[in-house]
Design a protein around this motif. Structure first.
Motif, PDB file in Angstrom:
ATOM      1  N   GLU A  42       0.829  -1.217   0.000  1.00 28.88           N
ATOM      2  CA  GLU A  42       0.000   0.000   0.000  1.00 28.88           C
ATOM      3  C   GLU A  42       0.867   1.272   0.000  1.00 28.88           C
ATOM      4  OE1 GLU A  42      -3.236  -0.186   2.867  1.00 28.88           O
ATOM      5  OE2 GLU A  42      -2.801   1.882   3.435  1.00 28.88           O
ATOM      6  N   ASN A  81       5.326  -0.237  -3.631  1.00 31.48           N
ATOM      7  CA  ASN A  81       4.029   0.146  -3.060  1.00 31.48           C
ATOM      8  C   ASN A  81       3.242   1.020  -4.025  1.00 31.48           C
ATOM      9  OD1 ASN A  81       4.019  -0.893  -0.240  1.00 31.48           O
ATOM     10  ND2 ASN A  81       5.865   0.356  -0.063  1.00 31.48           N
ATOM     11  N   HIS A 155      -2.987  -8.303   2.640  1.00 27.95           N
ATOM     12  CA  HIS A 155      -1.813  -7.521   3.006  1.00 27.95           C
ATOM     13  C   HIS A 155      -1.184  -8.178   4.242  1.00 27.95           C
ATOM     14  CE1 HIS A 155       0.624  -4.210   4.477  1.00 27.95           C
ATOM     15  NE2 HIS A 155       0.487  -3.631   3.292  1.00 27.95           N
TER      16      HIS A 155
HETATM   17  N1  URA Z   1       3.038  -1.689   4.358  1.00 30.10           N
HETATM   18  C1  URA Z   1       3.061  -1.498   3.032  1.00 30.10           C
HETATM   19  O1  URA Z   1       2.043  -1.542   2.380  1.00 30.10           O
HETATM   20  N2  URA Z   1       4.216  -1.285   2.447  1.00 30.10           N
HETATM   21  C2  URA Z   1       5.367  -1.251   3.112  1.00 30.10           C
HETATM   22  O2  URA Z   1       6.393  -1.041   2.483  1.00 30.10           O
HETATM   23  C3  URA Z   1       5.314  -1.463   4.491  1.00 30.10           C
HETATM   24  C4  URA Z   1       4.154  -1.678   5.099  1.00 30.10           C
END
Ligand code: URA
Length: 187
Positions: A42, A81, A155
């Motif tokens: 993200e 990301n 995630h």
């Molecule tokens: N969460 C994410 O989505 N990306 C990162 O790099 C770390 C935590």
């Protein structure tokens, strides 16, 4: 300078949105520039904003363990990301931030040219699916984006909050490893 390096430089100098005012580091992404698998998270969190690398905090540990169990290593993947800069207090990315920063992500994917893209979480999934989908609904449902296989998964931070999802998360990486072996065999 090659295209990926010049893209890195553009992100590092980017001031297109207000996140550039609050960030410590731009988190461009890392891994094999010719990776067959491209993971998308993200946005950087606190550790990543300080360290400049994706997934180096708690969620990263969860990710590394799933990769290890599936026999995969970060060095054979590319990880980036949707947003390259940390939103204050880890708030959700805003539409306009996604629109601006997303252009960098699309170009990054084109440069790495992976066979498989793995969006982790709702924001990465929605970016590719182009609709307000949720991982809950689309988890494990493969689809095609610009000729590439997409496998949406949870995630890693979601697993920290709901340990019941851990076996599913691990199995998803086994699936990624299997797709790679099969497509290599077919080539
Ligand atoms: N969460 C994410 O989505 N990306 C990162 O790099 C770390 C935590």
């Amino acid at each position: 300078m090659d295209r990926l390096n010049s893209l890195r430089e553009s992100t590092e100098n980017c001031e297109l949105c207000s996140l550039s005012q609050s960030r410590n580091r731009v988190v461009f992404g890392s891994g094999d520039r010719n990776a067959r698998v491209f993971l998308i998270g993200e946005a950087p969190g606190r550790s990543e904003d300080l360290g400049g690398e994706p997934f180096i905090g708690q969620a990263g540990k969860m990710l590394d363990e799933a990769l290890r169990q599936a026999g995969l290593t970060r060095s054979e993947l590319f990880i980036a990301n949707v947003l390259k800069c940390r939103p204050p207090k880890n708030r959700n990315p805003k539409r306009e931030e996604i629109d601006m920063c997303g252009a960098f992500l699309v170009e990054q994917i084109e440069c790495v040219d992976p066979e498989v893209i793995v969006p982790m979480g709702n924001f990465a999934l929605r970016f590719l699916a182009g609709k307000k989908a949720t991982i809950g609904e689309m988890h494990g449902e493969m689809f095609i984006w610009k000729g590439r296989t997409v496998l949406p998964i949870y995630h890693p931070a979601a697993i920290l909050y709901n340990r019941g999802l851990e076996p599913v998360f691990h199995l998803d990486f086994v699936k990624v490893a299997r797709i790679l072996t099969q497509s290599k065999g077919a080539a």
